[in-house]
Design a protein around this motif. Structure first.
Motif, PDB file in Angstrom:
ATOM      1  N   GLN A  28      18.726 -52.631  59.907  1.00 44.08           N
ATOM      2  CA  GLN A  28      19.025 -54.053  59.848  1.00 44.08           C
ATOM      3  C   GLN A  28      17.960 -54.800  60.640  1.00 44.08           C
ATOM      4  O   GLN A  28      17.714 -54.503  61.796  1.00 44.08           O
ATOM      5  CB  GLN A  28      20.414 -54.331  60.425  1.00 44.08           C
ATOM      6  CG  GLN A  28      20.873 -55.746  60.205  1.00 44.08           C
ATOM      7  CD  GLN A  28      22.326 -55.899  60.605  1.00 44.08           C
ATOM      8  OE1 GLN A  28      22.984 -54.954  60.961  1.00 44.08           O
ATOM      9  NE2 GLN A  28      22.799 -57.116  60.543  1.00 44.08           N
ATOM     10  N   GLN A  29      17.335 -55.763  60.019  1.00 52.00           N
ATOM     11  CA  GLN A  29      16.214 -56.461  60.634  1.00 52.00           C
ATOM     12  C   GLN A  29      16.630 -57.764  61.302  1.00 52.00           C
ATOM     13  O   GLN A  29      15.830 -58.393  61.965  1.00 52.00           O
ATOM     14  CB  GLN A  29      15.160 -56.749  59.569  1.00 52.00           C
ATOM     15  CG  GLN A  29      14.819 -55.517  58.776  1.00 52.00           C
ATOM     16  CD  GLN A  29      13.355 -55.239  58.758  1.00 52.00           C
ATOM     17  OE1 GLN A  29      12.559 -56.102  59.048  1.00 52.00           O
ATOM     18  NE2 GLN A  29      12.998 -54.031  58.436  1.00 52.00           N
ATOM     19  N   GLN A  30      17.879 -58.159  61.109  1.00 48.74           N
ATOM     20  CA  GLN A  30      18.328 -59.435  61.657  1.00 48.74           C
ATOM     21  C   GLN A  30      19.712 -59.259  62.286  1.00 48.74           C
ATOM     22  O   GLN A  30      20.571 -58.581  61.735  1.00 48.74           O
ATOM     23  CB  GLN A  30      18.396 -60.479  60.536  1.00 48.74           C
ATOM     24  CG  GLN A  30      18.621 -61.885  61.013  1.00 48.74           C
ATOM     25  CD  GLN A  30      18.572 -62.876  59.856  1.00 48.74           C
ATOM     26  OE1 GLN A  30      18.560 -62.483  58.695  1.00 48.74           O
ATOM     27  NE2 GLN A  30      18.536 -64.136  60.173  1.00 48.74           N
ATOM     28  N   THR A  31      19.913 -59.880  63.447  1.00 45.43           N
ATOM     29  CA  THR A  31      21.205 -59.806  64.115  1.00 45.43           C
ATOM     30  C   THR A  31      22.166 -60.794  63.471  1.00 45.43           C
ATOM     31  O   THR A  31      21.772 -61.633  62.660  1.00 45.43           O
ATOM     32  CB  THR A  31      21.074 -60.127  65.619  1.00 45.43           C
ATOM     33  OG1 THR A  31      20.642 -61.482  65.760  1.00 45.43           O
ATOM     34  CG2 THR A  31      20.103 -59.183  66.292  1.00 45.43           C
ATOM     35  N   GLY A  34      21.165 -64.343  63.876  1.00 45.25           N
ATOM     36  CA  GLY A  34      19.989 -64.817  63.170  1.00 45.25           C
ATOM     37  C   GLY A  34      18.658 -64.409  63.774  1.00 45.25           C
ATOM     38  O   GLY A  34      17.612 -64.769  63.247  1.00 45.25           O
ATOM     39  N   TYR A  36      15.522 -62.079  64.482  1.00 46.00           N
ATOM     40  CA  TYR A  36      14.842 -60.977  63.788  1.00 46.00           C
ATOM     41  C   TYR A  36      14.406 -59.929  64.803  1.00 46.00           C
ATOM     42  O   TYR A  36      13.855 -60.250  65.844  1.00 46.00           O
ATOM     43  CB  TYR A  36      13.627 -61.494  63.003  1.00 46.00           C
ATOM     44  CG  TYR A  36      14.037 -62.213  61.754  1.00 46.00           C
ATOM     45  CD1 TYR A  36      14.298 -61.513  60.583  1.00 46.00           C
ATOM     46  CD2 TYR A  36      14.195 -63.588  61.753  1.00 46.00           C
ATOM     47  CE1 TYR A  36      14.695 -62.169  59.436  1.00 46.00           C
ATOM     48  CE2 TYR A  36      14.590 -64.253  60.612  1.00 46.00           C
ATOM     49  CZ  TYR A  36      14.842 -63.538  59.456  1.00 46.00           C
ATOM     50  OH  TYR A  36      15.240 -64.183  58.322  1.00 46.00           O
ATOM     51  N   LEU A  37      14.665 -58.668  64.480  1.00 37.33           N
ATOM     52  CA  LEU A  37      14.370 -57.568  65.388  1.00 37.33           C
ATOM     53  C   LEU A  37      13.090 -56.851  64.962  1.00 37.33           C
ATOM     54  O   LEU A  37      12.875 -56.625  63.771  1.00 37.33           O
ATOM     55  CB  LEU A  37      15.521 -56.559  65.393  1.00 37.33           C
ATOM     56  CG  LEU A  37      16.882 -57.097  65.816  1.00 37.33           C
ATOM     57  CD1 LEU A  37      17.946 -56.045  65.571  1.00 37.33           C
ATOM     58  CD2 LEU A  37      16.856 -57.512  67.267  1.00 37.33           C
TER      59      LEU A  37
END
Length: 130
Positions: A28-31, A34, A36-37
């Motif tokens: 998952q690239q987004q928490t 909102g 971005y990781l």
């Protein structure tokens, strides 16, 4: 990470003992809020989810011996206690217990059954009407 290349190599792969070949789910690239990781954050997660692609036969158990009939031919048939995880099960596992491999250009993780925290079996959910 080790790489194994060849024509349809995954189909030829056989897992040993209690080992499971898992295709990790996309990170998952987004928490939820909102943010971005970066990819390095997802790699450091302790728990990861994925799909079991190949499963070993299980834990070998010793064969019972009959020493009271020495004239009989002895067969060493290996018997196994089967694993709980089956192919195509969704699993949640401890990443630190895994070993990353690349087969046919795809990334996989080899884990022992003891690293699996939970599993979801799709076919049983559909039988229950869920």
């Amino acid at each position: 990470m080790s790489a194994i290349e060849g024509l349809n190599t995954l189909r030829k792969v056989t897992m040993m003992g209690d080992k499971i070949l898992v295709k990790p789910a996309a990170d998952q690239q987004q928490t939820r809020s909102g943010l971005y990781l970066p990819p390095t954050v997802a790699e450091k997660e302790d728990i990861q989810k994925g799909t079991a692609v190949k499963v070993g036969p299980g834990f070998p158990i010793p064969a019972a011996t009959d020493d009271d009939e020495p004239w009989k031919e002895k067969k060493e048939d290996v018997k196994y206690v089967p694993l709980q995880v089956r192919e195509n099960d969704q699993v949640l596992f401890l990443r630190r217990n895994g070993y990353e491999v690349e087969v046919d250009g795809e990334n996989y993780i080899i884990i022992p059954q003891s690293a699996v925290l939970l599993m979801i079996r799709e076919d049983e959910l559909s039988e229950l009407g869920l």
